[in-house]
Design an enzyme around this catalytic site. Sequence first.
Site, PDB file in Angstrom:
ATOM      1  N   LYS A 180       0.536   6.419  -1.565  1.00  0.00           N
ATOM      2  CA  LYS A 180       1.090   6.685  -2.899  1.00  0.00           C
ATOM      3  C   LYS A 180      -0.085   6.639  -3.879  1.00  0.00           C
ATOM      4  CE  LYS A 180       4.722   7.377  -5.523  1.00  0.00           C
ATOM      5  NZ  LYS A 180       5.358   8.706  -5.565  1.00  0.00           N
ATOM      6  N   ASP A 205       6.902  -0.080   7.647  1.00  0.00           N
ATOM      7  CA  ASP A 205       8.114  -0.817   8.017  1.00  0.00           C
ATOM      8  C   ASP A 205       9.355  -0.013   7.622  1.00  0.00           C
ATOM      9  OD1 ASP A 205       9.575  -2.878   9.048  1.00  0.00           O
ATOM     10  OD2 ASP A 205       9.210  -4.282   7.415  1.00  0.00           O
TER      11      ASP A 205
END
Length: 342
Positions: A181, A238
Site C-alpha cells: 500500500k 494474513d
Amino acid sequence: MCVPRGKVWNVAVLPGDGIGPDVINAALPVINAVNSKFGISMNLKLGEAGFHCIGKEGTNLPAKTTELLKHSDCALKGPMTTPEEPGSEVSAAVKIRKMFTLYADVRPVRNMPHVPSLRKGVDLVIVRENTEGMYSGIEFMEGNETAVALRIITAKASSRIARFAFRLAMRRRRHLTYVHKQNILKLSDGLFNSRVLHASKSFRRVRVDGAHVDAMAQWLIKQPELYDVILAENLFGDILSDEAAMIAGGLGIAPSANIGDKYAMFEPVHGSAPKYAGKDKVNPIAMILSVKMMFEWMGLNNAGAAVGNAVERLLRQGRTLTYDLGGNSKCSEVGNEIASLI
Ligand code: NAD
C-alpha cells in the site's frame, strides 16, 4: 533438505485450544500410517500451549513447552485461542514464530476435487512475512484517547522474505506478485517494495508485478487464476490468505507452514473455532495437509505425496466429508479414512 540415513524425527505436537485437539487427533492416525508405510522413525511429543494453559501455568507458552520445542526438529500445532483484552498475552503462535525466526508463512491455496468453490483454476501460494509488520506487537497509549500501533518494516526481513518467495516461484510457474500500500505507507511499504525489486535482480526468470492490497482483495475474487506466488507483509498476508482460502473452498482445507532457516511449525490457517470445540465436527483436512507440508519440509516427498493423494481420493469418493463440505461425517472419521487410504 538432505535427510541423513536412519534419522529419527522429533516432532513437538501442540494440540492447542477449541477444535485444536480434534484436528490434531484426526491427523495422528494419518502420520502413523505414513510412518509405517515409508519406514519413517518419528517421536511425536505432546506439549501444552494455548489459552487453556494461562489459568494453570500463568502463560500460554509454559517453559517446559519451550524446552520441548527447542529439543525437536519441528512442531505440529493446532489452533490456539488468543486473549484480546489490552495488556493480555501475545498469541502463542506469534511467540513461537519469533522465538525460532520462522520468517516465512507459506499458505498454499488451490481447488480440490469435489470441493465447492467460488472460482476454478486457483493454484497459488501466499508467502506472508511472519516476524514484523503490523504484528510486531508494539502498541501503546498516548494519553487516554489515542492508541498507537507500530508497523515495523526492516530491509533485512523484507529482503529475506523476498528471496524466499522468489526461490519458491522458481519451483512453480515463475510469477511473483508483491502486495503493498505504498500510495499511503510510502516509507514502510516503499522500503518493502525496494527490497523485493532488488531481490528480483537475482531471479530474472521470474515475472514480477506489484498490486495494492485493496486492489488485490478484489482481483483474488475476480481472477484468482492469474496468480502464482503472492508475497505480502504480515497483516496483508494474513487477511488475503483467509480470503483466498474461501475462494478455493474454505478454511477447512487451508494448510500452512511457518518456515525458518533451522526450524518449522505446521498448522492450519484457521483458528480455534470455539463454538465447535470438542464436538468432533470440523474438517481436519487443513491440519492433515499441514502434515503433508511437514513431510515435504523434511525432504520426505513421497510421504508428503501419499498424504496429498489420500486427501484427494477421499474428496473424489465424496463419502466421508464433514459439514463444511456438505457431508455429515465426524472429524475423527475423516482422519481415519484418510489414514486407511495411505
Ligand atoms: P476461526 O478460524 O477459528 O473460525 C471462523 C469460522 O471458520 C468458524 O466459526 C467455522 O465456521 C469456520 N472454520 C474454521 N475452521 C474450520 C474447520 N477446520 N472446519 C470447518 N469450519 C471451520 O476464526 P475466529 O473465530 O476469528 O478465531 C477464533 C480464535 O482462534 C481466536 O481466539 C483467534 O485469535 C484464534 N486464531 C488462532 C490462530 C492460530 O492459532 N494460528 C489463527 C487464527 C485465529
